[in-house]
Design a protein around this motif. Structure first.
Motif, PDB file in Angstrom:
ATOM      1  N   LEU A   1       0.844  -1.196   0.000  1.00 42.46           N
ATOM      2  CA  LEU A   1       0.000   0.000   0.000  1.00 42.46           C
ATOM      3  C   LEU A   1       0.880   1.247   0.000  1.00 42.46           C
ATOM      4  N   VAL A   2       0.566   2.227  -0.848  1.00 37.60           N
ATOM      5  CA  VAL A   2       1.260   3.508  -0.864  1.00 37.60           C
ATOM      6  C   VAL A   2       0.478   4.480   0.019  1.00 37.60           C
ATOM      7  N   CYS A   3       1.211   5.291   0.783  1.00 38.34           N
ATOM      8  CA  CYS A   3       0.584   6.153   1.785  1.00 38.34           C
ATOM      9  C   CYS A   3       0.905   7.630   1.568  1.00 38.34           C
ATOM     10  N   ASN A   4       0.072   8.471   2.141  1.00 37.35           N
ATOM     11  CA  ASN A   4       0.343   9.886   2.315  1.00 37.35           C
ATOM     12  C   ASN A   4       0.759  10.124   3.759  1.00 37.35           C
ATOM     13  N   VAL A   5       1.481  11.219   3.987  1.00 32.80           N
ATOM     14  CA  VAL A   5       2.024  11.538   5.302  1.00 32.80           C
ATOM     15  C   VAL A   5       1.188  12.646   5.942  1.00 32.80           C
ATOM     16  N   TYR A   6       0.876  12.474   7.251  1.00 34.39           N
ATOM     17  CA  TYR A   6       0.032  13.424   7.974  1.00 34.39           C
ATOM     18  C   TYR A   6       0.671  13.843   9.285  1.00 34.39           C
ATOM     19  N   GLU A   7       0.314  15.066   9.718  1.00 32.17           N
ATOM     20  CA  GLU A   7       0.678  15.539  11.041  1.00 32.17           C
ATOM     21  C   GLU A   7      -0.212  14.839  12.063  1.00 32.17           C
ATOM     22  N   PRO A   8       0.348  14.322  13.178  1.00 31.42           N
ATOM     23  CA  PRO A   8      -0.449  13.496  14.081  1.00 31.42           C
ATOM     24  C   PRO A   8      -1.443  14.262  14.945  1.00 31.42           C
ATOM     25  N   ILE A   9      -1.156  15.502  15.290  1.00 25.86           N
ATOM     26  CA  ILE A   9      -2.031  16.254  16.190  1.00 25.86           C
ATOM     27  C   ILE A   9      -3.162  16.929  15.426  1.00 25.86           C
ATOM     28  N   THR A  10      -2.833  17.572  14.309  1.00 24.68           N
ATOM     29  CA  THR A  10      -3.846  18.302  13.528  1.00 24.68           C
ATOM     30  C   THR A  10      -4.531  17.431  12.491  1.00 24.68           C
ATOM     31  N   ASN A  11      -3.940  16.270  12.181  1.00 24.65           N
ATOM     32  CA  ASN A  11      -4.435  15.408  11.103  1.00 24.65           C
ATOM     33  C   ASN A  11      -4.435  16.106   9.747  1.00 24.65           C
ATOM     34  N   GLU A  12      -3.560  17.111   9.612  1.00 24.44           N
ATOM     35  CA  GLU A  12      -3.405  17.821   8.347  1.00 24.44           C
ATOM     36  C   GLU A  12      -2.350  17.116   7.502  1.00 24.44           C
TER      37      GLU A  12
END
Length: 471
Positions: A94-105
């Motif tokens: 699976l290929v993923c995108n990266v997110y900020e953990p607190i803001t979920n941005e």
């Protein structure tokens, strides 16, 4: 094998149907390297993978985070699900995108997100709703390689049974001469079956392949051409393409490299990138202008040529890239456009006069590029050309490598350090729509200056001992 999934539920059903034992999680760092970790299927949770996020240490990934804010999350894209046939046990990738953990941005330096933002920005302008990319990524397959560098010594070597330098040793003959590798049949081309195996693996993984062949250089230079696809999908495919090429080569005891210029005085490996804009299912680059182009396409070329040196920071991103970008090796170092003339930075293929086939080939990129950033930057330059109606000037219909011609035409910058300086000066067009950010560009430039430019600039070169040791 590509699984055709659209939803997380499709992925979970495929895991059960195909007896999957491991799930491999992949993402791309700022400089284009695929990264991964694997989860036993017993501990793979759909809610974590597709909604909450899978945590990792961003401070250990080049260009991502510093240690005081290292926690990051990955969210998987179910449409990228495929069975990874390079693995010994049944493994779903699976290929993923990266997110900020607190803001979920979304993380602003995630290359895949940058590519997605570029497409969304294009749509917001109303100019087009689809951009197709068709890269021609070349590579070398060697029988063996060695290299080392430290404070007191440095050296490298590659070898191939096809290499013309092996013609002086007892053997079967049929070595390929320098610049003589374009299209010879066996026994000169020893890699037919190996490339075919790579192609079959790509087809099984969902990559549409149109053709494969030996390329111009001696010693195993190859090309496998993918059919064009939308920008983000194609960037995903380039990462998968490189993964398959390297691992199939390793499967047969050989080594593959996408290094742009591994051989002195022979052709290097490029990634000529065909591109076109469409809207409502209609091609926008076909018209009654030069070489059958529309005015919009000419403006797109104008944007590429205006920003070409800053584009090279992403499209030709290594010091080795500028061993390739020199006159005399079919390298596109001239800032010009032309139908058929392969020495121009932009070429308009004329194999077909169908409006749907009308496209621009940008010939400067090489396969060391991060495809997400390179494709996004090219699109942003082309859109800037359209928005500002940038005139590309007159086409070049002469041999641009003739001595007199070289005096009359501008050339691209000749080093990574120079194009990084150009990116510092010329990047406003990349910031439109929040596609790239100042933070990403500053991080990229800073890292490249230290890890690439200075790493080569400060070391003695082996050939300097040949030239200077006795002075």
């Amino acid at each position: 094998m590509h699984l055709g999934c659209k939803t997380p539920q499709d992925v979970m059903a495929a895991i059960s149907e195909h007896g999957i034992e491991m799930v491999d999680i992949k993402f791309t760092d700022l400089f284009g390297q695929w990264q991964h970790f694997s989860i036993p299927v017993e501990h793979f949770d759909a809610e974590s993978a597709f909604e909450e996020g899978l945590g990792f240490d961003g401070s250990s990934i080049r260009g991502f985070k510093t240690i005081e804010s290292s926690d990051m999350n990955l969210l998987a894209d179910p449409t990228t699900a495929l069975i990874d046939t390079m693995c010994a046990v049944p493994t779903l990738s699976l290929v993923c995108n990266v997110y900020e953990p607190i803001t979920n941005e979304p993380f602003s330096r995630d290359p895949r997100y940058v590519a997605q933002r570029a497409v969304e920005y294009m749509k917001s302008t109303g100019i087009a709703d689809t951009v197709y990319m068709g890269p021609e990524a070349e590579f070398f397959i060697f029988d063996e390689v060695y290299y080392h560098t430290n404070q007191f010594s440095a050296g490298y070597g590659v070898d191939s049974g096809e290499g013309i330098w092996n013609s002086g040793a007892p053997g079967l003959g049929h070595q390929i001469g320098y610049k003589g590798g374009y299209f010879p049949v066996a026994p000169y081309d020893t890699l037919q079956d190996l490339r075919t195996e790579m192609v079959r693996e790509m087809l099984n993984a969902g990559i549409e392949v149109e053709v494969h062949h030996h390329e111009v250089a001696t010693a195993g230079q190859c090309e496998i051409d993918m059919r064009f696809a939308p920008l983000v999908q194609m960037a995903d495919q380039v990462q998968l393409y490189k993964y398959i090429v390297k691992n199939v080569a390793k499967r047969h005891g050989k080594t593959a490299t996408f290094m742009p210029k591994p051989l002195f005085q022979d052709n290097g490996s490029g990634m000529h990138t065909h591109q076109s804009l469409w809207k409502n299912g209609e091609p926008l680059f076909a018209g009654d202008g030069y070489a059958g182009l529309s005015q919009l396409a000419l403006w797109y070329i104008g944007g590429l040529l205006k920003h070409i040196n800053s584009l090279l920071a992403f499209a030709a991103p290594t010091t080795n890239s500028y061993r390739r970008l020199v006159p005399g090796y079919e390298a596109p170092v001239v800032i010009a456009y032309s139908a058929r003339n392969r020495s121009a930075a932009c070429r308009i293929p004329v194999y077909s006069q169908s409006p749907k086939a009308k496209r621009i080939e940008f010939r400067c990129p090489d396969p060391a590029a991060n495809p997400y950033l390179a494709f996004a930057a090219m699109l942003m330059a082309g859109l800037d050309g359209i928005k500002n109606q940038i005139d590309p000037g007159d086409p070049a219909e002469i041999d641009l490598f003739e001595e007199d011609a070289l005096k009359r035409v501008p050339m691209v910058k000749g080093s990574l350090g120079e194009v990084l300086t150009e990116l510092e000066k010329d990047h406003e067009f990349l910031l439109e729509g929040g596609v790239f950010t100042e933070d990403l560009i500053e991080t990229y430039i800073s890292h490249k200056r230290v890890a690439d430019v200075d790493a080569v600039r400060l070391r003695p070169h082996p050939h300097e001992f040949v030239m200077y040791y006795g002075i």
